[in-house]
Design an enzyme around this catalytic site. Structure first.
Site, PDB file in Angstrom:
ATOM      1  N   ASP A   1     -10.440  -3.851  -5.499  1.00  0.00           N
ATOM      2  CA  ASP A   1      -9.726  -2.862  -4.687  1.00  0.00           C
ATOM      3  C   ASP A   1     -10.268  -1.298  -4.733  1.00  0.00           C
ATOM      4  O   ASP A   1     -10.096  -0.695  -5.810  1.00  0.00           O
ATOM      5  CB  ASP A   1      -8.352  -2.776  -4.863  1.00  0.00           C
ATOM      6  CG  ASP A   1      -7.608  -2.108  -3.812  1.00  0.00           C
ATOM      7  OD1 ASP A   1      -8.070  -1.440  -3.056  1.00  0.00           O
ATOM      8  OD2 ASP A   1      -6.283  -2.571  -3.454  1.00  0.00           O
TER       9      ASP A   1
ATOM     10  N   SER B   1       0.802  -1.210   0.089  1.00  0.00           N
ATOM     11  CA  SER B   1      -0.067  -0.047   0.045  1.00  0.00           C
ATOM     12  C   SER B   1       0.868   1.354   0.003  1.00  0.00           C
ATOM     13  O   SER B   1       1.613   1.590  -0.807  1.00  0.00           O
ATOM     14  CB  SER B   1      -0.983  -0.041   1.105  1.00  0.00           C
ATOM     15  OG  SER B   1      -2.281   0.955   1.100  1.00  0.00           O
TER      16      SER B   1
ATOM     17  N   HIS C   1      -8.499  -4.696  -1.026  1.00  0.00           N
ATOM     18  CA  HIS C   1      -7.086  -3.999  -0.656  1.00  0.00           C
ATOM     19  C   HIS C   1      -6.396  -5.024   0.281  1.00  0.00           C
ATOM     20  O   HIS C   1      -5.483  -4.522   0.719  1.00  0.00           O
ATOM     21  CB  HIS C   1      -7.396  -2.600   0.036  1.00  0.00           C
ATOM     22  CG  HIS C   1      -6.163  -1.958  -0.148  1.00  0.00           C
ATOM     23  ND1 HIS C   1      -5.378  -1.446  -1.117  1.00  0.00           N
ATOM     24  CD2 HIS C   1      -5.163  -1.310   0.819  1.00  0.00           C
ATOM     25  CE1 HIS C   1      -4.329  -0.795  -0.871  1.00  0.00           C
ATOM     26  NE2 HIS C   1      -4.162  -0.713   0.516  1.00  0.00           N
TER      27      HIS C   1
END
Length: 214
Positions: A154, A104, A185
């Site tokens: 996501d 991320s 995610h």
């Protein structure tokens, strides 16, 4: 760039073996990915910095003004700082290979650092990256192995932006593998398996000290 540019954890590995940098996601810390890193590359030296920006108490590597809206000036600052940190660790460890893995926000700073100085890393694992801008890649990525992992649903990293990143990396001659899962995610087991497979060749990397005797 001083050694304490970031609060970080370092776990020594086999001398002259791989060096694995681990970059946590928003709200994580320098411990978040260490266990996974050790499972992936048992002989590697592990280095994991903590993001130096606090967003409502959550650590990040650069500022943003909203979800998916980056403070590009602060990203430039963070990229330069991280590049110096990575170079210093490489100079100190003298590894056989340099690998980066980020999740991320950690994937985003890893990608930005790679764009700014492709020579720093031999391989990179970008887990759920979000690069909502056209990368300015400072040179060729030829010979660089890059794995992108992503979720088809996501909400933070839309699939079309992930696909666009793949195109940019291939245009810079990187060897890219894109591994999807059907979720969002979150990390899923199939994704972790893809990372393990991608980095398998580095598990048996010959330390620099051993090469001289062969």
């Amino acid at each position: 760039m001083t050694e304490d540019a970031y609060i970080h954890e370092i776990v020594p590995g086999v001398a002259g073996g791989p060096l694995l940098f681990l970059f946590h996601g928003t709200g994580g810390n320098e411990h978040q990915l260490m266990g996974f890193g050790r499972e992936l590359l048992p002989s590697a030296t592990l280095v994991s910095p903590r993001g130096d920006i606090s967003e409502h108490g959550a650590s990040r590597f650069f500022r943003r003004t909203g979800e998916g809206v980056y403070d590009m000036g602060d990203l430039a600052r963070a990229t330069q700082r991280m590049g110096g940190f990575v170079r210093q660790k490489i100079d100190a460890v003298k590894p056989s290979h340099v690998i980066g893995l980020g999740y991320s926000n950690g994937a985003n700073i890893l990608a930005a650092t790679l764009f700014a100085d492709p020579a720093l890393f031999d391989a990179a694992v970008l887990m759920h990256p979000l690069i909502p801008f056209e990368p300015d890649i400072k040179g060729s990525l030829a010979g660089k192995a890059i794995l992108i992992t992503a979720g088809r649903r996501d909400p933070i990293c839309p699939p079309d932006i992930t696909a666009r990143l793949e195109v940019h990396l291939r245009a810079a001659d990187a060897g890219v593998v894109l591994a999807w899962h059907e979720g969002g995610h979150e990390m899923r087991q199939t994704e972790l398996d893809a990372v393990t497979s991608f980095l398998a060749s580095y598990r048996d990397a010959v330390p620099i000290s051993d090469r001289t005797t062969q």
